[in-house]
Write a protein that holds these residues in place. Structure first.
Motif, PDB file in Angstrom:
ATOM      1  N   UNK A 169     -49.258   6.015   2.097  1.00  0.00           N
ATOM      2  CA  UNK A 169     -48.414   5.067   1.373  1.00  0.00           C
ATOM      3  C   UNK A 169     -48.563   3.703   2.065  1.00  0.00           C
ATOM      4  N   UNK A 170     -49.621   2.832   1.607  1.00  0.00           N
ATOM      5  CA  UNK A 170     -49.744   1.513   2.377  1.00  0.00           C
ATOM      6  C   UNK A 170     -50.267   0.380   1.599  1.00  0.00           C
ATOM      7  N   UNK A 171     -51.092  -0.198   2.362  1.00  0.00           N
ATOM      8  CA  UNK A 171     -52.101  -1.652   1.610  1.00  0.00           C
ATOM      9  C   UNK A 171     -53.518  -0.934   1.699  1.00  0.00           C
ATOM     10  N   UNK A 172     -53.943  -1.725   0.516  1.00  0.00           N
ATOM     11  CA  UNK A 172     -55.535  -1.583   0.132  1.00  0.00           C
ATOM     12  C   UNK A 172     -55.744  -2.836  -0.360  1.00  0.00           C
ATOM     13  N   UNK A 173     -57.217  -3.159  -0.073  1.00  0.00           N
ATOM     14  CA  UNK A 173     -57.753  -4.292  -0.524  1.00  0.00           C
ATOM     15  C   UNK A 173     -57.705  -4.446  -1.980  1.00  0.00           C
ATOM     16  N   UNK A 181     -50.466  -2.922  -2.787  1.00  0.00           N
ATOM     17  CA  UNK A 181     -49.762  -1.609  -2.511  1.00  0.00           C
ATOM     18  C   UNK A 181     -50.636  -0.477  -3.057  1.00  0.00           C
ATOM     19  N   UNK A 182     -50.759   0.767  -2.519  1.00  0.00           N
ATOM     20  CA  UNK A 182     -51.314   1.851  -3.039  1.00  0.00           C
ATOM     21  C   UNK A 182     -51.001   3.061  -2.275  1.00  0.00           C
ATOM     22  N   UNK A 183     -50.927   4.141  -3.123  1.00  0.00           N
ATOM     23  CA  UNK A 183     -51.056   5.503  -2.744  1.00  0.00           C
ATOM     24  C   UNK A 183     -52.535   6.300  -2.617  1.00  0.00           C
TER      25      UNK A 183
END
Length: 321
Positions: free
Chosen positions: A20-24, A2-4
């Motif tokens: 607001x979502x997913x990052x590696x 999860x990341x902003x």
């Protein structure tokens, strides 16, 4: 994870690029550590990143967040020092010409995990909560350096803080009061001045109002809107310590007053790793409770960004995981 993050630069509508979502999951280079983030605070620098200021277009997407608190793999609780410089630099990190901040070159702290050099993870005092510790690395560190490294003030002298409710300003009020200064503050509204008084200001005044006496030092983060008042407020030989210019960067210098009264104008940016460690100890020993105006879960980050843009909060905005 999860990341902003900022998906791309957007100078005119910065929140349009807030995602607001997913990052590696991040890689951890040798000499660096992964910090599991528990709390992180919002700074104007994050708005500038969304606008594309101080960051190259090819650096996007960029996870936001300059500072925060979290835990290492072994469970050690730490506070982030966000200045990342040349590992061979041996002096003041803020003067390192190769220095950068989290969110400028390296991914930031509004995520499940942030990766920093091992030396940038400073042990958190037990007396500070994660939320309190999360505000230390930028606004409070800036205020600490302004007051204790740059100003030359001694306990009992009078300081003026221009602007009553921002993160740096509220930190200056609380630190100055704890250090034995006489603290005066200006603010645009009754509510902002009441906040400063609650935090320990000895007296508050409407912005631009004539003061009852001269002060030993003025702390400036506002810029054009307050500069002439700051110059007039100083005693001969006094100092203005500047760490921002939110209302504009080009104030009238008033050079005659500057040289005739032998005033000093000093710039100040962030702070060193040692200053952050000293700040954490001081806040813990003094029993200071940093002012947090808004606390939100990280997945509600957009609400915090909008509050900052609209000037709707007093003190720091903190996101938690």
């Amino acid at each position: 994870m999860f990341a902003v993050y900022a998906a791309e630069p957007n100078a005119d509508a910065p929140l349009d690029s807030l995602t607001v979502g997913e990052r590696p999951e991040p890689e951890v280079p040798e000499g660096w550590v992964a910090v599991k983030v528990t709390a992180a605070s919002l700074n104007m620098h994050d708005i500038w990143t969304l606008r594309g200021v101080g960051i190259k277009p090819d650096q996007f997407p960029m996870i936001l967040g300059c500072d925060g608190a979290g835990t290492l793999e072994d469970g050690t609780e730490v506070v982030l020092h966000s200045i990342i410089g040349d590992p061979n630099w041996s002096g003041d990190e803020t003067l390192d010409p190769k220095r950068t901040l989290l969110t400028e070159k390296h991914q930031g702290s509004f995520a499940d995990t942030v990766v920093v050099p091992a030396r940038n993870a400073i042990p958190k005092p037990a007396g500070l909560s994660s939320v309190q510790a999360a505000v230390m690395g930028t606004a409070w560190l800036t205020a600490y350096r302004m007051l204790f490294t740059k100003s030359g003030l001694k306990p009992g002298q009078t300081m003026l803080v221009q602007g009553a409710s921002g993160g740096v300003s509220t930190a200056l009020v609380q630190l100055g009061r704890a250090a034995g200064m006489r603290v005066w503050v200006t603010g645009r509204t009754d509510e902002k001045r009441a906040l400063a008084e609650k935090l320990g200001a000895h007296a508050t005044f409407p912005s631009g109002e004539r003061l009852p006496g001269k002060v030993d030092a003025v702390f400036e983060t506002v810029g054009e809107a307050t500069w002439s008042h700051s110059m007039r407020a100083l005693r001969p030989g006094g100092a203005i310590i500047v760490s921002g210019s939110t209302s504009g960067p080009n104030p009238g210098a008033d050079l005659q007053r500057l040289f005739f009264l032998q005033l000093r104008v000093e710039g100040s940016t962030m702070g060193t790793r040692q200053e952050l460690a000293d700040l954490l100890t001081f806040v813990d020993n003094a029993g200071i409770s940093p002012e947090v105006g808004l606390e939100l879960p990280m997945d509600k980050a957009e609400e915090g960004f909008r509050a900052m843009l609209n000037g709707d909060t007093a003190g720091k905005i903190v996101f938690t995981r």
